[in-house]
Structures are given as C-alpha cells and as structure tokens.
Design a protein around this motif. Structure first.
Motif, PDB file in Angstrom:
ATOM      1  N   THR A  83       0.812  -1.219   0.000  1.00  0.00           N
ATOM      2  CA  THR A  83       0.000   0.000   0.000  1.00  0.00           C
ATOM      3  C   THR A  83       0.846   1.269   0.000  1.00  0.00           C
ATOM      4  O   THR A  83       0.298   2.374  -0.045  1.00  0.00           O
ATOM      5  CB  THR A  83      -0.868   0.051   1.276  1.00  0.00           C
ATOM      6  OG1 THR A  83       0.035   0.024   2.402  1.00  0.00           O
ATOM      7  CG2 THR A  83      -1.829  -1.100   1.371  1.00  0.00           C
ATOM      8  N   ALA A 106      -6.621   2.509   4.526  1.00  0.00           N
ATOM      9  CA  ALA A 106      -7.978   3.015   4.238  1.00  0.00           C
ATOM     10  C   ALA A 106      -8.550   3.679   5.490  1.00  0.00           C
ATOM     11  O   ALA A 106      -8.033   3.503   6.588  1.00  0.00           O
ATOM     12  CB  ALA A 106      -8.863   1.841   3.825  1.00  0.00           C
ATOM     13  N   TYR A 109     -15.353  -2.087  11.552  1.00  0.00           N
ATOM     14  CA  TYR A 109     -14.792  -2.948  10.497  1.00  0.00           C
ATOM     15  C   TYR A 109     -14.703  -4.376  11.048  1.00  0.00           C
ATOM     16  O   TYR A 109     -14.219  -4.581  12.176  1.00  0.00           O
ATOM     17  CB  TYR A 109     -13.398  -2.427  10.107  1.00  0.00           C
ATOM     18  CG  TYR A 109     -12.810  -3.124   8.913  1.00  0.00           C
ATOM     19  CD1 TYR A 109     -13.186  -2.772   7.618  1.00  0.00           C
ATOM     20  CD2 TYR A 109     -11.878  -4.152   9.083  1.00  0.00           C
ATOM     21  CE1 TYR A 109     -12.643  -3.434   6.519  1.00  0.00           C
ATOM     22  CE2 TYR A 109     -11.340  -4.810   7.985  1.00  0.00           C
ATOM     23  CZ  TYR A 109     -11.722  -4.443   6.714  1.00  0.00           C
ATOM     24  OH  TYR A 109     -11.196  -5.086   5.625  1.00  0.00           O
ATOM     25  N   ASP A 140      -8.387  -9.468   1.321  1.00  0.00           N
ATOM     26  CA  ASP A 140      -8.059  -9.122  -0.067  1.00  0.00           C
ATOM     27  C   ASP A 140      -7.829  -7.627  -0.311  1.00  0.00           C
ATOM     28  O   ASP A 140      -7.249  -7.252  -1.305  1.00  0.00           O
ATOM     29  CB  ASP A 140      -9.116  -9.693  -1.041  1.00  0.00           C
ATOM     30  CG  ASP A 140     -10.512  -9.260  -0.628  1.00  0.00           C
ATOM     31  OD1 ASP A 140     -10.600  -8.409   0.283  1.00  0.00           O
ATOM     32  OD2 ASP A 140     -11.498  -9.778  -1.198  1.00  0.00           O
ATOM     33  N   ASN A 141      -8.280  -6.748   0.602  1.00  0.00           N
ATOM     34  CA  ASN A 141      -8.040  -5.325   0.374  1.00  0.00           C
ATOM     35  C   ASN A 141      -6.899  -4.852   1.280  1.00  0.00           C
ATOM     36  O   ASN A 141      -7.088  -4.651   2.481  1.00  0.00           O
ATOM     37  CB  ASN A 141      -9.324  -4.536   0.672  1.00  0.00           C
ATOM     38  CG  ASN A 141      -9.138  -3.060   0.398  1.00  0.00           C
ATOM     39  OD1 ASN A 141      -8.048  -2.504   0.575  1.00  0.00           O
ATOM     40  ND2 ASN A 141     -10.201  -2.415  -0.032  1.00  0.00           N
ATOM     41  N   HIS A 168      -5.327  -2.071   1.742  1.00  0.00           N
ATOM     42  CA  HIS A 168      -5.451  -0.775   2.429  1.00  0.00           C
ATOM     43  C   HIS A 168      -6.325  -0.905   3.680  1.00  0.00           C
ATOM     44  O   HIS A 168      -6.020  -0.366   4.734  1.00  0.00           O
ATOM     45  CB  HIS A 168      -6.037   0.277   1.476  1.00  0.00           C
ATOM     46  CG  HIS A 168      -5.148   0.513   0.293  1.00  0.00           C
ATOM     47  ND1 HIS A 168      -4.112   1.422   0.309  1.00  0.00           N
ATOM     48  CD2 HIS A 168      -5.141  -0.044  -0.936  1.00  0.00           C
ATOM     49  CE1 HIS A 168      -3.495   1.402  -0.860  1.00  0.00           C
ATOM     50  NE2 HIS A 168      -4.108   0.518  -1.640  1.00  0.00           N
ATOM     51  N   GLU A 169      -7.427  -1.647   3.498  1.00  0.00           N
ATOM     52  CA  GLU A 169      -8.308  -1.868   4.664  1.00  0.00           C
ATOM     53  C   GLU A 169      -7.625  -2.757   5.690  1.00  0.00           C
ATOM     54  O   GLU A 169      -7.710  -2.515   6.907  1.00  0.00           O
ATOM     55  CB  GLU A 169      -9.624  -2.516   4.221  1.00  0.00           C
ATOM     56  CG  GLU A 169     -10.508  -1.554   3.457  1.00  0.00           C
ATOM     57  CD  GLU A 169     -11.815  -2.196   2.993  1.00  0.00           C
ATOM     58  OE1 GLU A 169     -12.077  -3.371   3.335  1.00  0.00           O
ATOM     59  OE2 GLU A 169     -12.567  -1.511   2.265  1.00  0.00           O
TER      60      GLU A 169
END
Ligand code: AMP
Ligand code: ZN
Length: 507
Positions: free
Chosen positions: A376, A381, A387, A419-420, A422-423
């Motif tokens: 990243t 994020a 979350y 899979d994300n 940034h999150e």
C-alpha cells in the motif's frame, strides 16, 4: 456489546461505565524498587496496560497512574502490621556485593548506602524494562509514575485526618494504627470477616505481639523509628509510613478524585494491601467506595509455583531478553505477547514452548504488517471500529478482556488472506494499538536512544560509513582503526551487502 469486567469487590462480571463519561481514571500498584522487577510483576503491569489500551481504542481518555514504592519498607510488609528486615538495607548489602564482583557496572550506583540512590537505580531499571515491553505509562514518567517518598507530607495529612475522625489511634508503642473495627466494610474486598482476621487470616495477620493494638487486624499507618534507613519527622515521631497509605494518597492526589474507575494489581494485593487502601480512602472521603472496579491478575507460575522474589525462582526481563533463560535472544515484542496472551484471571505458566509459540505469532503479524505496508506504500484506508475483524477483536476484549478469543479472531482473519490491503493495514494498525507488537510503537525510538547511550557518544553509522570509505580508498589502516573503535565500544562489525554494519553485542 457493553464492556464487562470482573470486579473482585462484588465477585462478578459487571457492565463497565466510567464515573465521568469518556474518561477513565485508573490506578495500578507499581513496583517496589529494592530489586529488578521480574516477569511475574510485568504480567500484572501488562494486564493494566491491556486494559488501558483497550479502553483508549474504545474512545476513552484514560488517566493512568502507577506508583513507585521506594519507602524503605519491611520484608514482612505483607503482614498487616509489618516487621522483619528493612528491604532497602538488604538491597544495599546486595548491591555492595554486586559492585565488588562487577555485576553492577562501574558508575551505575555511587553509594549503595544511600537508599535514594538504590531506589533510583532500580527505578531506572524498571523504566528501561517497562519501555522495552511497551508499557505505555512508562513513557509518562515521572508525571504519572510518582515516587512514594515525594508524597510523605500528604500521607501525614491523611493519617492526621484518620486520627481526627476516629479511624485511627496511637497504640501503646506510639505507632499509629488504623482501627479496622471503625470501618464496617473492612474485609469486603477479600471476603474476610473481622473474626477471621482475629484468628490470623491464614497467617497473614501478625499474631506475635498484639498488646499495642485494639484488634489484630489493625494495620500500621505510621511507625516511629529513629533507626530506620529512611525516616521523616512527623507529629507522631520521626519514622516512616505504613505501606498501604501511599496508594490511597497518590491515587487521590494524581487522579484528583475520591472515587476512581479502576484499580489494578496482582492477586496477592487483594489482602491486606487493597483492603487497607479502601479503609483509608473511604475513611477520609466518606464515600462508599474508593474504586468502582477492582481488577486483579492471577500469578505467573514457574513449574506450578508463584514466581516471586522471595522464592528466588524468578526471571527478570533483561535475563529473558538477553537469552540467559532460554539460550537465545528474545525480542521484547515476543515477551510482551507471551505475557499478554493468556487470560488475566487464569494462572499462566512460563515455559520455553510458550515463548516459541509467541515468537511464531509475532513473526506472522510482523510479516503481514511489512507486506501490507509494501503493497500500500503505507496508505491505510479510512475505517472505524465497526470494520469486521476490528469489531470482533474488540468484542472479545469487551468480554472481560477475553484475549484468547480476540487473538483467535485475528489469526482466523489472517489465515483467510484479507483481499483489500489498504483496509487490512488500517485494521491491523487499530488492533496493534492494543497489542503493540508488530511493530512496537516505541521500538525505533528506544533502539536509537539505546544505541546513542551504549555507544557513549560514538556515531555508529558514521563510523561504518568511514570504514567503507577507507576500504574503497585502500586505506586499510584507517579502516582497522575505525573498526577497533567500534569493537572497543562493544559492537560486532560485519560486512553486509549494504556495506559495514555494527551490532551491539549482548552481555
Ligand atoms: P511488587 O514489586 O512485589 O510489589 O509487585 C508488583 C506487582 O506484581 C504487584 O501487583 C504484585 O501483585 C504483582 N506480582 C508479584 N508476583 C507476581 C506473579 N508471580 N505473577 C503476577 N503478578 C505478580
Ligand atoms: Zn498499592
């Protein structure tokens, strides 16, 4: 889900709400500084750190205070009226021997006969260990970590008040005692009755000479003693305060309230120490309670026995980290994780296997963090505590700090390969505000300051670069001279693909 904590005072789980919205006032009994703190002590301190960090992530502003017990107390202080030998004198004798044998480095302590120097020596050692283990409060010294010896006057004021309102009296031996019969709730925290205490409460109430006291459970507030190594003038003669009064005084003074939200300590402090704190604090404030939540960590064990200074079966943080215990270096994050990862209300056995497992867990978290930072470019994020993995982690901790449940959620999430990136980075950062292992918040700062102080002012990087430059110029004599400087300062000098590197050798 509401936050629930187990309250020793009521023996049950209770919903946690602070007296004042969004602010938590918390007091933790800190170390006695007559010796190095052992990792059992740090289990209790890290438990308090976990509460604090968890509540902070939940949005509370946590005002946390922890004392340094540096008054020269007695070896029998766990008995309600003290006795035995002076711990500070014993420490002075030990330090003198350690100085002679070279165990204590030259210049570390000039005069072991000065109890203030002894106390500062072990306070500094404690702070060094505590900072390495990521104890947040250790970075707030001295503001939030008061020395008892700086508050003697306030202790005398509280004792005078207790005498005035009938909770205390001067015994036949001229010492000032708290009268447990004057306080109807005495015994409530530990489940003792005054009759049980009369019988000696399992040996924890001194039975030898009771002629000075009205009730065997009455405990010492001030002891006149001209011969004591640390002594102060007082209306009741030159002497020293009882052990318990310091916490009542410093909690009130530094947290600014008669009723605080949380009070922590290890399980051995429930009686007599915390019982006596309640009697003193409520005896002067007139309030029903001193702390709303009394929370206690169970002991760290070695081979089934409590790790303790008096048994001699203890490991210090520095011994564990430097490999003296397991034969290999242990990263502070690994020891932190190991001491945090089992529930505070269960005993924890300290084993090499446990440390190895913790090393594996910390490695996984560190690698994940490094991978996510790289993927990243460090851009996380915007997420909040709802979350999913964060919410699950916090929900587990809301259930009386169910740390195994929380770690279970975290590692299940990692195994599912989020899979994300940034999150995922954002989620990991929130969780790591509590765990503080991957990376440790202050690791770099500590490494830099350690390097600077260990190096005695040497510019380590500059010297390494100097060696590379000298070699490039084929000035091998110069390169050798610089290398010797580093080696003399205790550094191991190696070649690496990035050029010369110097690492501090462990003692
Ligand atoms: P001390 O320096 O002996 O006053 O202890 C400091 C803190 O460590 C207190 O809260 C004690 O209850 C706690 N403590 C002492 N031994 C252990 C142990 N083996 N495991 C966990 N906590 C301990
Ligand atoms: Zn205390």
């Amino acid at each position: 889900m509401p936050i629930r904590f187990y309250n020793t005072l009521t023996n049950r789980l209770e919903d946690f709400n602070s007296v004042e919205p969004n602010v938590v006032r918390m007091y933790s009994c800190g170390p006695t500084v007559y010796d190095f703190a052992h990792i059992g002590n740090f289990r209790s301190f890290l438990f308090a750190d976990l509460i604090r960090r968890f509540l902070e992530v939940q949005g509370y502003d946590v005002d946390h205070v922890m004392n340094i017990t540096d008054v020269g107390h007695m070896t029998e202080d766990h008995l309600a009226d003290g006795g035995g030998e002076d711990k500070m004198e014993l420490a002075a004798q030990r330090l003198k021997e350690d100085k002679k044998s070279g165990k204590v480095p030259d210049g570390a302590i000039e005069n072991p006969d000065d109890p203030y120097q002894v106390a500062q020596y072990f306070t500094d050692a404690f702070l060094g260990d505590a900072r390495k283990l990521g104890l947040k409060i250790a970075f707030e010294y001295p503001e939030k970590i008061p020395h008892a010896t700086n508050h003697i006057e306030d202790m005398q004021l509280m004792i005078a008040e207790l005498l005035k309102n009938g909770h205390a009296y001067v015994g036949a031996d001229q010492a000032v005692y708290y009268s447990v019969e004057s306080f109807p709730n005495y015994g409530k925290l530990s489940g003792n009755s005054l009759d049980q205490l009369r019988e000696g409460s399992g040996g924890r109430v001194e039975q030898k000479d009771q002629s000075n006291k009205k009730h065997p459970g009455d405990f010492l507030l001030w002891k006149p003693d001209q011969s004591h190594i640390m002594k102060w003038d007082s209306p009741w003669g030159t002497g020293y305060p009882g052990w318990h009064i310091e916490c009542s005084v410093m909690a009130k003074k530094l947290l600014g309230r008669d009723v605080i939200d949380i009070h922590t300590g290890g399980e051995d402090l429930i009686f007599p120490h915390h019982e006596c704190e309640i009697a003193q604090s409520c005896g002067t404030s007139g309030e029903e309670s001193f702390a709303r939540f009394w929370m206690h960590a169970r002991f760290l064990l070695v081979e089934g026995e409590k790790m303790s200074k008096s048994k001699g079966n203890f490991f210090t943080v520095r011994d564990v980290l430097s490999g003296k215990v397991t034969g290999r270096d242990v990263h502070p994050a690994v020891l932190r994780y190991e001491l945090l990862r089992s529930h505070y209300r269960s005993n924890m056995n300290f084993t090499e296997k446990g440390l190895r497992d913790s090393a594996g867990a910390v490695r996984k978290l560190t690698e994940l963090n490094a991978r996510l930072e790289e993927q990243t470019g460090g851009e996380a994020a915007q997420i909040d505590n709802s979350y999913p993995v964060v919410a699950e982690f916090l929900q587990a901790l809301s259930d009386d700090l169910n740390i195994s449940g929380a770690l279970g959620c975290l590692f299940t999430w990692i195994s599912q390969k989020p899979d994300n990136p940034h999150e995922a980075l954002a989620a990991l950062r929130i969780i790591n505000k509590i765990l503080d292992v991957a990376p440790m918040e202050h690791a770099q700062e500590l490494a830099d300051s350690e390097e600077a102080s260990d190096a005695g002012g040497l510019d380590i990087k500059g010297l390494c670069q100097g060696i590379d430059a000298a070699r490039a110029n084929k000035d091998y004599a110069k390169a050798d001279e610089l290398r010797d400087q580093l080696q003399d300062a205790g550094y191991e000098v190696r070649n690496s693909p990035e050029g010369t590197v110097a690492t501090k050798q462990l003692a």
